[in-house]
Design a protein around this motif. Structure first.
Motif, PDB file in Angstrom:
ATOM      1  N   SER A  69       9.844  -1.088 -11.014  1.00 32.64           N
ATOM      2  CA  SER A  69       8.554  -0.971 -10.330  1.00 32.64           C
ATOM      3  C   SER A  69       7.763  -2.269 -10.439  1.00 32.64           C
ATOM      4  CB  SER A  69       7.752   0.194 -10.910  1.00 32.64           C
ATOM      5  OG  SER A  69       8.442   1.420 -10.713  1.00 32.64           O
ATOM      6  N   VAL A  70       7.850  -2.904 -11.605  1.00 36.48           N
ATOM      7  CA  VAL A  70       7.182  -4.200 -11.769  1.00 36.48           C
ATOM      8  C   VAL A  70       7.762  -5.221 -10.787  1.00 36.48           C
ATOM      9  CG1 VAL A  70       6.837  -6.139 -13.347  1.00 36.48           C
ATOM     10  CG2 VAL A  70       6.530  -3.799 -14.158  1.00 36.48           C
ATOM     11  N   ALA A  71       9.085  -5.249 -10.671  1.00 33.89           N
ATOM     12  CA  ALA A  71       9.723  -6.179  -9.736  1.00 33.89           C
ATOM     13  C   ALA A  71       9.312  -5.882  -8.298  1.00 33.89           C
ATOM     14  CB  ALA A  71      11.241  -6.106  -9.886  1.00 33.89           C
ATOM     15  N   LEU A  72       9.232  -4.600  -7.963  1.00 33.73           N
ATOM     16  CA  LEU A  72       8.842  -4.211  -6.606  1.00 33.73           C
ATOM     17  C   LEU A  72       7.415  -4.630  -6.297  1.00 33.73           C
ATOM     18  CD1 LEU A  72       9.548  -2.715  -3.984  1.00 33.73           C
ATOM     19  CD2 LEU A  72       8.785  -0.602  -5.081  1.00 33.73           C
ATOM     20  N   VAL A  73       6.508  -4.382  -7.229  1.00 35.26           N
ATOM     21  CA  VAL A  73       5.109  -4.746  -7.016  1.00 35.26           C
ATOM     22  C   VAL A  73       4.952  -6.264  -6.952  1.00 35.26           C
ATOM     23  CG1 VAL A  73       2.811  -4.700  -8.060  1.00 35.26           C
ATOM     24  CG2 VAL A  73       4.192  -2.625  -7.994  1.00 35.26           C
ATOM     25  N   ARG A  74       5.701  -6.982  -7.772  1.00 32.87           N
ATOM     26  CA  ARG A  74       5.669  -8.451  -7.716  1.00 32.87           C
ATOM     27  C   ARG A  74       6.061  -8.955  -6.342  1.00 32.87           C
ATOM     28  NH1 ARG A  74       6.688 -12.297 -11.839  1.00 32.87           N
ATOM     29  NH2 ARG A  74       8.499 -12.913 -10.584  1.00 32.87           N
ATOM     30  N   ASP A  75       7.082  -8.344  -5.750  1.00 31.05           N
ATOM     31  CA  ASP A  75       7.503  -8.777  -4.423  1.00 31.05           C
ATOM     32  C   ASP A  75       6.470  -8.405  -3.364  1.00 31.05           C
ATOM     33  OD1 ASP A  75       9.898  -9.791  -2.706  1.00 31.05           O
ATOM     34  OD2 ASP A  75       9.258  -7.931  -1.729  1.00 31.05           O
ATOM     35  N   LEU A  76       5.838  -7.243  -3.514  1.00 28.09           N
ATOM     36  CA  LEU A  76       4.808  -6.843  -2.557  1.00 28.09           C
ATOM     37  C   LEU A  76       3.577  -7.739  -2.642  1.00 28.09           C
ATOM     38  CD1 LEU A  76       4.949  -2.950  -2.921  1.00 28.09           C
ATOM     39  CD2 LEU A  76       5.735  -4.308  -0.970  1.00 28.09           C
ATOM     40  N   GLY A  77       3.339  -8.323  -3.799  1.00 28.07           N
ATOM     41  CA  GLY A  77       2.213  -9.233  -3.950  1.00 28.07           C
ATOM     42  C   GLY A  77       0.979  -8.576  -4.529  1.00 28.07           C
ATOM     43  N   ARG A  78       0.666  -7.362  -4.093  1.00 27.78           N
ATOM     44  CA  ARG A  78      -0.504  -6.644  -4.598  1.00 27.78           C
ATOM     45  C   ARG A  78      -0.114  -5.200  -4.860  1.00 27.78           C
ATOM     46  NH1 ARG A  78      -3.229  -8.951  -0.090  1.00 27.78           N
ATOM     47  NH2 ARG A  78      -3.567  -6.849   0.771  1.00 27.78           N
ATOM     48  N   PRO A  79      -0.506  -4.632  -6.016  1.00 24.66           N
ATOM     49  CA  PRO A  79      -0.102  -3.252  -6.353  1.00 24.66           C
ATOM     50  C   PRO A  79      -0.568  -2.226  -5.336  1.00 24.66           C
ATOM     51  CG  PRO A  79      -0.968  -4.399  -8.281  1.00 24.66           C
ATOM     52  CD  PRO A  79      -1.241  -5.289  -7.107  1.00 24.66           C
ATOM     53  N   GLU A  80      -1.726  -2.451  -4.722  1.00 18.21           N
ATOM     54  CA  GLU A  80      -2.248  -1.441  -3.793  1.00 18.21           C
ATOM     55  C   GLU A  80      -1.368  -1.267  -2.561  1.00 18.21           C
ATOM     56  OE1 GLU A  80      -4.695  -5.262  -3.080  1.00 18.21           O
ATOM     57  OE2 GLU A  80      -3.813  -4.143  -4.758  1.00 18.21           O
ATOM     58  N   ARG A  81      -0.519  -2.237  -2.279  1.00 21.42           N
ATOM     59  CA  ARG A  81       0.369  -2.090  -1.130  1.00 21.42           C
ATOM     60  C   ARG A  81       1.349  -0.939  -1.340  1.00 21.42           C
ATOM     61  NH1 ARG A  81       1.700  -8.485   0.245  1.00 21.42           N
ATOM     62  NH2 ARG A  81      -0.267  -8.915   1.335  1.00 21.42           N
ATOM     63  N   PHE A  82       1.793  -0.750  -2.569  1.00 21.82           N
ATOM     64  CA  PHE A  82       2.668   0.387  -2.843  1.00 21.82           C
ATOM     65  C   PHE A  82       1.905   1.694  -2.688  1.00 21.82           C
ATOM     66  CE2 PHE A  82       4.330   3.586  -5.785  1.00 21.82           C
ATOM     67  CZ  PHE A  82       5.634   3.695  -5.307  1.00 21.82           C
ATOM     68  N   LEU A  83       0.678   1.728  -3.189  1.00 18.24           N
ATOM     69  CA  LEU A  83      -0.134   2.946  -3.059  1.00 18.24           C
ATOM     70  C   LEU A  83      -0.421   3.256  -1.594  1.00 18.24           C
ATOM     71  CD1 LEU A  83      -2.656   2.355  -5.982  1.00 18.24           C
ATOM     72  CD2 LEU A  83      -0.589   3.758  -5.989  1.00 18.24           C
ATOM     73  N   ASN A  84      -0.577   2.228  -0.780  1.00 23.02           N
ATOM     74  CA  ASN A  84      -0.827   2.456   0.639  1.00 23.02           C
ATOM     75  C   ASN A  84       0.344   3.156   1.318  1.00 23.02           C
ATOM     76  OD1 ASN A  84      -3.369   1.301   0.583  1.00 23.02           O
ATOM     77  ND2 ASN A  84      -2.636  -0.739   1.174  1.00 23.02           N
ATOM     78  N   MET A  85       1.564   2.916   0.813  1.00 19.58           N
ATOM     79  CA  MET A  85       2.736   3.549   1.417  1.00 19.58           C
ATOM     80  C   MET A  85       2.786   5.045   1.126  1.00 19.58           C
ATOM     81  SD  MET A  85       5.811   0.740   1.118  1.00 19.58           S
ATOM     82  CE  MET A  85       5.696   0.469  -0.642  1.00 19.58           C
ATOM     83  N   LEU A  86       2.010   5.496   0.144  1.00 20.77           N
ATOM     84  CA  LEU A  86       1.982   6.913  -0.199  1.00 20.77           C
ATOM     85  C   LEU A  86       0.924   7.692   0.580  1.00 20.77           C
ATOM     86  CD1 LEU A  86       2.379   6.660  -4.074  1.00 20.77           C
ATOM     87  CD2 LEU A  86       4.168   7.094  -2.385  1.00 20.77           C
ATOM     88  N   ARG A  87       0.217   7.010   1.452  1.00 17.93           N
ATOM     89  CA  ARG A  87      -0.817   7.708   2.231  1.00 17.93           C
ATOM     90  C   ARG A  87      -0.220   8.599   3.308  1.00 17.93           C
ATOM     91  NH1 ARG A  87      -5.048   3.492   4.405  1.00 17.93           N
ATOM     92  NH2 ARG A  87      -3.105   2.531   5.151  1.00 17.93           N
ATOM     93  N   THR A  88       0.993   8.290   3.755  1.00 16.31           N
ATOM     94  CA  THR A  88       1.645   9.071   4.805  1.00 16.31           C
ATOM     95  C   THR A  88       3.107   9.321   4.432  1.00 16.31           C
ATOM     96  OG1 THR A  88       2.285   7.082   6.042  1.00 16.31           O
ATOM     97  CG2 THR A  88       0.167   8.088   6.598  1.00 16.31           C
ATOM     98  N   VAL A  89       3.723  10.246   5.136  1.00 23.86           N
ATOM     99  CA  VAL A  89       5.158  10.509   5.010  1.00 23.86           C
ATOM    100  C   VAL A  89       5.789  10.322   6.383  1.00 23.86           C
ATOM    101  CG1 VAL A  89       6.951  12.171   4.418  1.00 23.86           C
ATOM    102  CG2 VAL A  89       4.799  12.148   3.137  1.00 23.86           C
ATOM    103  N   LYS A  90       6.663   9.346   6.497  1.00 26.28           N
ATOM    104  CA  LYS A  90       7.329   9.065   7.762  1.00 26.28           C
ATOM    105  C   LYS A  90       8.828   9.245   7.545  1.00 26.28           C
ATOM    106  CE  LYS A  90       7.583   5.673  11.511  1.00 26.28           C
ATOM    107  NZ  LYS A  90       7.182   4.313  11.962  1.00 26.28           N
ATOM    108  N   VAL A  91       9.362  10.348   8.043  1.00 24.20           N
ATOM    109  CA  VAL A  91      10.754  10.702   7.743  1.00 24.20           C
ATOM    110  C   VAL A  91      11.745   9.735   8.362  1.00 24.20           C
ATOM    111  CG1 VAL A  91      10.242  13.147   7.433  1.00 24.20           C
ATOM    112  CG2 VAL A  91      10.804  12.291   9.719  1.00 24.20           C
ATOM    113  N   THR A  92      11.346   8.976   9.371  1.00 16.05           N
ATOM    114  CA  THR A  92      12.252   8.007   9.999  1.00 16.05           C
ATOM    115  C   THR A  92      12.227   6.656   9.306  1.00 16.05           C
ATOM    116  OG1 THR A  92      10.528   7.378  11.584  1.00 16.05           O
ATOM    117  CG2 THR A  92      12.070   9.120  12.248  1.00 16.05           C
ATOM    118  N   SER A  93      11.412   6.512   8.274  1.00 15.62           N
ATOM    119  CA  SER A  93      11.289   5.235   7.575  1.00 15.62           C
ATOM    120  C   SER A  93      11.889   5.325   6.184  1.00 15.62           C
ATOM    121  CB  SER A  93       9.812   4.828   7.464  1.00 15.62           C
ATOM    122  OG  SER A  93       9.662   3.719   6.601  1.00 15.62           O
ATOM    123  N   PRO A  94      13.003   4.618   5.919  1.00 15.42           N
ATOM    124  CA  PRO A  94      13.570   4.622   4.562  1.00 15.42           C
ATOM    125  C   PRO A  94      12.587   4.106   3.520  1.00 15.42           C
ATOM    126  CG  PRO A  94      15.147   3.725   6.137  1.00 15.42           C
ATOM    127  CD  PRO A  94      13.844   3.862   6.869  1.00 15.42           C
TER     128      PRO A  94
END
Length: 323
Positions: A69-94
């Motif tokens: 998770s640390v590696a993932l957040v480092r690549d995203l640049g900002r931790p809130e970007r991961f939280l933003n992905m949890l705002r919706t569920v898109k079944v066509t998006s891996p």
């Protein structure tokens, strides 16, 4: 005679834009697989009453998913970007589904880890009012985590394959099996290192099954891929990593078969399997990045598929013309 065309593109730019991912992404691919495999192994140890293997596999799972998770957040640049992905569920998006898999897995792994730490400290871990509740959900939390373990190990393969990157897209049918096999052998390898021989039987079996799955998926993938795209798996840094991975898989798998009475063999085999899994993820990642940068790996397979369709008499659809 018209000379053979050289593979160039407008202004020397690649046909396919390579993903802007750094080394943190393949690290996450490896650690996510290790976490998923460890959680599945922990569930097996839970049901077969192997407390040391259960504890070590659970701790391995939470450590791996935490670092991943640390590696993932480092690549995203900002931790809130991961939280933003949890705002919706898109079944066509891996990526969307993968974010929810990661969150659900992490929640279950957190509960089981808290219980293991409480046992290790003689019930002195600061659980507060949760101490009365958590013991009753121990088994359910282990099952919950195990349910999300295979998707965690496989979804990153779907994420890579669901791109236009030539190598990853060409391996879309085999890549999930390759990643799952890699996850199993790495989890088994870690357990062989951390757990006494008396309880490593399931870990060794898990590691051997993962090694067989990985080798089979790798061979099928190489034979089914377009031969031009398959070159990326054999050349350069990716080729070196994948060749080393294959050797370490065989060595580690054979060691797992022979490690029943020899602690040193178990540890050495476990290290080989962990290195094999890491090299597999980094090698596949590097091969994909390289294939996106060279127009040849996009154009040649397209021309070959076009010629095959024409040879089959398909000349009236939106892909093939009667030229």
């Amino acid at each position: 005679m018209v000379p053979e065309a050289e593979f160039t593109s407008y202004y020397g730019r690649p046909v396919v834009k390579a993903p802007p991912w750094g080394e943190d992404v393949p690290a996450y691919l490896f650690l996510g697989g290790l976490a998923g495999g460890s959680a599945l192994l922990a569930a097996g140890a839970q049901f077969t009453r192997r407390p040391t293997l259960r504890r070590n596999a659970r701790l391995g799972a939470i450590t791996a998913i935490g670092l991943g998770s640390v590696a993932l957040v480092r690549d995203l640049g900002r931790p809130e970007r991961f939280l933003n992905m949890l705002r919706t569920v898109k079944v066509t998006s891996p990526m969307s589904i993968g974010s929810w898999i990661l969150a659900a897995f992490g929640a279950g792994a957190g509960v089981t880890t808290a219980l293991e730490l409480d046992r290790m400290t003689g019930r002195r871990f600061p659980l507060g009012p949760l101490r009365r509740v958590l013991p009753f959900v121990d088994g359910a939390a282990g099952v919950w985590t195990a349910l999300f373990a295979p998707p965690l190990a496989a979804y990153t393969a779907v994420l890579l394959a669901d791109t236009a990157v030539p190598t990853w897209n060409a391996a879309r049918d085999e890549l999930p099996f390759l990643f799952v096999g890699s996850a199993a052998l790495s989890a088994g390898g870690l357990a062989m290192i951390t757990t006494p021989l008396a309880e490593t039987g399931p870990a060794r079996t898990f590691a051997v099954a993962g090694a067989v799955t990985k080798v089979a998926a790798s061979e099928v993938m190489k034979h089914r891929m377009d031969p031009t795209v398959a070159q990326t798996l054999h050349h350069g840094g990716a080729g070196k990593m994948l060749r080393a991975s294959e050797i370490l898989t065989v060595v580690g798998g054979l060691g797992a078969l022979l490690a029943g009475r020899h602690r040193a063999i178990a540890v050495g085999s476990g290290l080989a399997l962990l290195a094999s899994s890491a090299l597999t993820r980094f090698g596949i990642f590097e091969a994909g990045i390289h294939s996106a940068k060279d127009p040849k790996y996009t154009i040649v397979p397209q021309k070959r598929r076009l010629a095959a369709r024409r040879a089959a008499g398909i000349t009236d659809d939106s892909i093939t013309t009667a030229g």
